[in-house]
Structure formats: C-alpha cells, structure tokens
Design a protein around this motif. Sequence first.
Motif, PDB file in Angstrom:
ATOM      1  N   GLY A   1      49.735  31.146  49.510  1.00  0.00           N
ATOM      2  CA  GLY A   1      50.414  30.241  50.281  1.00  0.00           C
ATOM      3  C   GLY A   1      50.918  29.084  49.102  1.00  0.00           C
ATOM      4  O   GLY A   1      50.359  29.068  48.084  1.00  0.00           O
TER       5      GLY A   1
ATOM      6  N   PRO B   1      68.246  25.985  55.165  1.00  0.00           N
ATOM      7  CA  PRO B   1      67.348  26.854  54.404  1.00  0.00           C
ATOM      8  C   PRO B   1      67.717  28.218  54.743  1.00  0.00           C
ATOM      9  O   PRO B   1      68.059  28.651  55.620  1.00  0.00           O
TER      10      PRO B   1
ATOM     11  N   GLY C   1      56.859  33.126  47.578  1.00  0.00           N
ATOM     12  CA  GLY C   1      56.836  33.747  48.804  1.00  0.00           C
ATOM     13  C   GLY C   1      57.293  35.040  48.877  1.00  0.00           C
ATOM     14  O   GLY C   1      58.032  35.333  47.705  1.00  0.00           O
TER      15      GLY C   1
ATOM     16  N   HIS D   1      61.173  23.914  48.060  1.00  0.00           N
ATOM     17  CA  HIS D   1      61.257  25.071  48.122  1.00  0.00           C
ATOM     18  C   HIS D   1      62.228  25.881  47.509  1.00  0.00           C
ATOM     19  O   HIS D   1      63.683  25.206  47.535  1.00  0.00           O
TER      20      HIS D   1
ATOM     21  N   PHE E   1      48.445  25.489  52.366  1.00  0.00           N
ATOM     22  CA  PHE E   1      49.938  24.711  52.608  1.00  0.00           C
ATOM     23  C   PHE E   1      49.920  23.488  51.870  1.00  0.00           C
ATOM     24  O   PHE E   1      49.017  22.579  52.103  1.00  0.00           O
TER      25      PHE E   1
HETATM   26  C1  UD1 Z   1      58.233  26.320  55.634  1.00  0.00           C
HETATM   27  C2  UD1 Z   1      57.138  25.339  56.022  1.00  0.00           C
HETATM   28  C3  UD1 Z   1      57.509  24.379  57.211  1.00  0.00           C
HETATM   29  C4  UD1 Z   1      58.813  23.768  56.659  1.00  0.00           C
HETATM   30  C5  UD1 Z   1      60.097  24.855  56.228  1.00  0.00           C
HETATM   31  C6  UD1 Z   1      61.207  24.403  55.648  1.00  0.00           C
HETATM   32  C7  UD1 Z   1      54.985  26.609  55.596  1.00  0.00           C
HETATM   33  C8  UD1 Z   1      54.029  27.075  56.171  1.00  0.00           C
HETATM   34  N1  UD1 Z   1      55.933  26.018  56.703  1.00  0.00           N
HETATM   35  O1  UD1 Z   1      58.272  27.040  56.588  1.00  0.00           O
HETATM   36  O2  UD1 Z   1      56.740  23.404  57.480  1.00  0.00           O
HETATM   37  O3  UD1 Z   1      59.297  22.943  57.877  1.00  0.00           O
HETATM   38  O4  UD1 Z   1      59.525  25.685  55.333  1.00  0.00           O
HETATM   39  O5  UD1 Z   1      62.033  25.241  55.224  1.00  0.00           O
HETATM   40  O6  UD1 Z   1      55.343  26.441  54.485  1.00  0.00           O
HETATM   41  N2  UD1 Z   1      56.041  30.202  49.059  1.00  0.00           N
HETATM   42  C9  UD1 Z   1      55.272  30.424  47.960  1.00  0.00           C
HETATM   43  N3  UD1 Z   1      54.034  30.868  47.956  1.00  0.00           N
HETATM   44  C10 UD1 Z   1      53.649  31.449  48.984  1.00  0.00           C
HETATM   45  C11 UD1 Z   1      54.301  31.278  50.142  1.00  0.00           C
HETATM   46  C12 UD1 Z   1      55.612  30.510  50.514  1.00  0.00           C
HETATM   47  O7  UD1 Z   1      55.775  29.768  46.862  1.00  0.00           O
HETATM   48  O8  UD1 Z   1      52.495  32.100  49.117  1.00  0.00           O
HETATM   49  C13 UD1 Z   1      57.174  29.079  49.001  1.00  0.00           C
HETATM   50  C14 UD1 Z   1      58.337  30.359  49.260  1.00  0.00           C
HETATM   51  O9  UD1 Z   1      58.886  31.011  48.377  1.00  0.00           O
HETATM   52  C15 UD1 Z   1      59.337  29.100  49.795  1.00  0.00           C
HETATM   53  C16 UD1 Z   1      58.463  28.169  50.534  1.00  0.00           C
HETATM   54  O10 UD1 Z   1      57.184  28.407  49.896  1.00  0.00           O
HETATM   55  O11 UD1 Z   1      60.113  28.565  48.664  1.00  0.00           O
HETATM   56  C17 UD1 Z   1      58.466  28.301  51.912  1.00  0.00           C
HETATM   57  O12 UD1 Z   1      57.982  29.300  52.352  1.00  0.00           O
HETATM   58  P1  UD1 Z   1      58.341  30.089  53.769  1.00  0.00           P
HETATM   59  O13 UD1 Z   1      57.420  31.093  54.015  1.00  0.00           O
HETATM   60  O14 UD1 Z   1      59.783  30.325  53.893  1.00  0.00           O
HETATM   61  O15 UD1 Z   1      57.952  28.745  54.922  1.00  0.00           O
HETATM   62  P2  UD1 Z   1      58.394  28.820  56.449  1.00  0.00           P
HETATM   63  O16 UD1 Z   1      57.544  29.392  57.235  1.00  0.00           O
HETATM   64  O17 UD1 Z   1      59.822  29.043  56.669  1.00  0.00           O
END
Ligand code: UD1
Length: 466
Positions: free
Chosen positions: A222, A396, A117, A251, A372
């Motif tokens: 994603g 988080p 992310g 995550h 997702f």
């Molecule tokens: C995410 C979840 C949400 C959950 C919450 C818990 C989504 C859309 N939603 O929210 O349902 O309740 O975490 O903390 O994910 N990542 C990647 N590649 C990407 C995008 C994200 O590896 O392209 C990773 C990030 O590095 C991170 C995790 O996914 O480790 C979560 O991403 P983040 O954008 O923080 O999600 P949230 O919208 O906070």
Amino acid sequence: MDKYLKHAGLSGDSGKGKKLVRILERYRQEHVLEHIGRLSGRKKDRFIKEASALDLKLVLDLYSEISRGRPSRPGYARIDPPRVYRPTEPGVNGMLYGMGETSIGKGENGVLIVAGGQATRLRYPYPKGMYPVTPVKKKSLFMLLSEKVRAVSLRYGADIPLLIMTNPESDILVKRYFEKNGFFGLGRKNVLFFQQELLPSVSPGGKLVIREDGLLASSPDGHGGCLKAAFKSGVAGKLKERGIRRLFYCHVDNPLVKVLDPLFLGYHLRSEADFSLKTVRKRPGEKVGTFLYADGKAAVVEYIELNEVLDERGSSHAVEAFDSGSIGVHLIELSFMESLFFKSGGLPYHRQEKELQVEGGKRIGIWKFETFIFDAIPFAGKVSCMETSREEEFAPLKNFSGMDSPRDVREAMSSLHRKWLTSAGIRVKEKTEVEISPLFALDESDFARKMKGRKLLLQGKSLYIE
Ligand code: UD1
C-alpha cells in the motif's frame, strides 16, 4: 522442528531455510513446507530467498486477529462533514501564494511520487508511470511529472529532490527508464528511488497462497508503505541532511497534478499543519476517499467503507454532505512522518479482497493487506484541507476503458490547455488536441504572461507548445 525440516527437504540447512521453516511450522502452513520439499536446486533457493524476504509473521498475525473478530476498521460515534478551505479571495490567495513561493525558493521542499501500485485495472504490462499519457507528444507520466518538478525548480532557482517509490518488482525497470532518459533533466543526484515492501497474501482460510509460478503470492504493502520504506531505506535521512522539511506527495497517475502548488503550500504553512490534503467535489458514487470528521478528528474514509461508516452511525447529515473527495495530493511534514514512524507503531492495515490465478489456471479469492498514507491524518496535530477544481487538477488514469481511461485523461488535459489558450485570447477549435509543456508554463496565468504579444500559427488537429 526436525520433522518439518525433513518435510521441506532442508535437514542440513542452518540459515534462512531453517528460519523460514520455523515460521511456517508455527503458523501451521504445512502445504508450503510440502511445496518446498518438492522443489530442488535453483527453484528451491529462489523460493526460500523470496519467502524469507516477506513479513509472513505480520500477515499471519493480522489474519488471526481478524479471525478472532478484531474489527477491520475503527468504529466512530459521530461523523461530520469537514471544514474545507475554498480559495476564493484574491487578496488572501496572493498572500498565501507568496508564502508558498518563498518556501520553495528556500529549497526546503521535496516531491514524492508513489508509483509502487500494480495498475491491474489499466492492464498495462509495465509500471504505470511509463504509460504514454499526454495527448499530443505521448509523454509518459514519469516524464510529465519530472518536467513539472524541473519547471518549478527552474522558476524558483531551487534544487528539488524527487523521490520515487517503486516496488521490488518494478524497481529495476523504473530506474533503467529514468537512466535511459537522462533523469529528464533533473540530475541524477536529485532523483531518489526507494522500494516499498511486498506482503504475502493469504486465502480466506488463512493459508499462504502459492502462485502459478510456484512462488508465494505477494503484493505491495500500500502507499502507506512509503513511511516505513523512506526511513528504512535511508532516503528520509538524506532529505534531512539536505535541509528538506516537508514532502509534496502525489500519485503517479494524475497528470493534472500541480506539483508544489505555491497556494496549497502557503495555506499549509499558514495553518501550521503537519498534514494537508487537496479535495474536489465528489461525483455521485465516485471511487475516491472522502474527507470528513470522525469523532471530531479529521480523517479520510475509503470509498468501499463510506456507506458502512455512515449507516452505522445513523449520521444526522445526508450522504450528500460528504462530498469532499481526496485526490491523493498531500503536504506532509518530515518531522511528523518521523514521529509517526518511530513512536506510534505505524499505520493500520486494511484487508482487500482480490482474485488470483494459481497453479492449474484456477482463480481463487485472496486477501491482501495494505496501509494507506491518509490514515496518518488522525495522528496529525493539525490538518488542513484545500478544495480545488477537478478540471484544473484531477484526471486520474485508472482504467483500461470507461471512466478514468486514457481517453478521458487525454481529453481532460486537452480541454484544460484549450482553456488556457482561450483565456490568453487565442481561439482554437473545440476538437483541437492541445498540449502545453510544463517547461513552457505551469498554470493559466503563467501561460497568459508568456503568450503576451506572441502569435500562434494553428495547423492541423493538434497543437504542442513548448
Ligand atoms: C486512491 C485512493 C483514493 C483517492 C484516489 C485518487 C487508496 C486506497 N485510495 O484510490 O482515496 O481518492 O486514489 O485517485 O489509495 N500505490 C503504491 N503502492 C501500493 C499501492 C498504490 O505506490 O502498494 C500508488 C499507486 O502507484 C498510485 C497511488 O498509490 O500512484 C494510488 O493507488 P490506486 O490503487 O490507483 O488507488 P485507488 O484505489 O484508485
């Protein structure tokens, strides 16, 4: 075609450039052709190389589907609160815990940290995993999570592969960081990196966007991108060769995560689930995905879509009934991942609206597309969900300030570890910052066992136990 090649100054080109021009022409992206025409030398080569690596066709087709009125998510006829396991019976827990421990001991589980992310809300200029998160030692998220993997591996005498998903922009930095730190004691062969893909962004009018630096705007596809990337990179194949049957997925931003929690694993195994998730009781308005049943099937609905989904159906349940918040902790069978990747055509794409700075410092609205991982849930034969306590497992790191900020996360860690001390009979002041290394103890009972008969000399305002 000739006209367009000329437009882009690529008349003599026979390779990548020609292919790119063909796509741009087909999707009426003349502004990009003109932009290429204005570039020369290295800049032009770089543009063509990077743009050719993006799946322009995928995104431009998604755009035209949406503009033709394709709904952005499935419509459901019925929404119900889910069945969630609340582990309250010590006898059952002991049995499940034992099942999980046996499986870990067999070396059939790997750990996947999704770290691709962009962490824009945290305003940290490096990959989020490098953020110094812990209250006393300021260990980074990568260090802490790697130590957790190492501690589990040592406890059960099993090799546990750690997979890290990066994105093309963060990949080198993350790899160098692990190398510089000796892979945090895990051994080079046990840490497997792979990159997710970038997807181009488009304007609300369906035009590819040129960034301030003159390249096409793009962003990671994603965390669902881990599915495609794990197979395409060959990492999934390596896991199979090593006899790995499933992945513990988490995550990068949650330092309280219980890596390969034996109880969760035991419950997953006993349920014979393809996909499992952990939830906590949601706080009102909290930005987490909600676990529920949609048309009788388990699903997670993202926070931005929940009200819409509930309103649409005039659900017979009050909104408060939907209080299971996903914490992004899963167990996923590799065989299920494989069938999803090869047979079902993959995960659906979600459109997100963001802002981006373009040439001239102007900020414009853009659309980016992501998949997702939790959208895999409705495809799974069996799904299991276990509720856990927020204080023990979910803090988080999301925002620069306010909720889920570094301060909140440090306090959550200290507070949990103060509780471990108190239940082991050691008194600490309310304000003492406490950090217990995962290599010393992995949970409260492990800590109490190790502290038996030992004395601690408390000095100053902070305490680190290793
Ligand atoms: C995410 C979840 C949400 C959950 C919450 C818990 C989504 C859309 N939603 O929210 O349902 O309740 O975490 O903390 O994910 N990542 C990647 N590649 C990407 C995008 C994200 O590896 O392209 C990773 C990030 O590095 C991170 C995790 O996914 O480790 C979560 O991403 P983040 O954008 O923080 O999600 P949230 O919208 O906070």
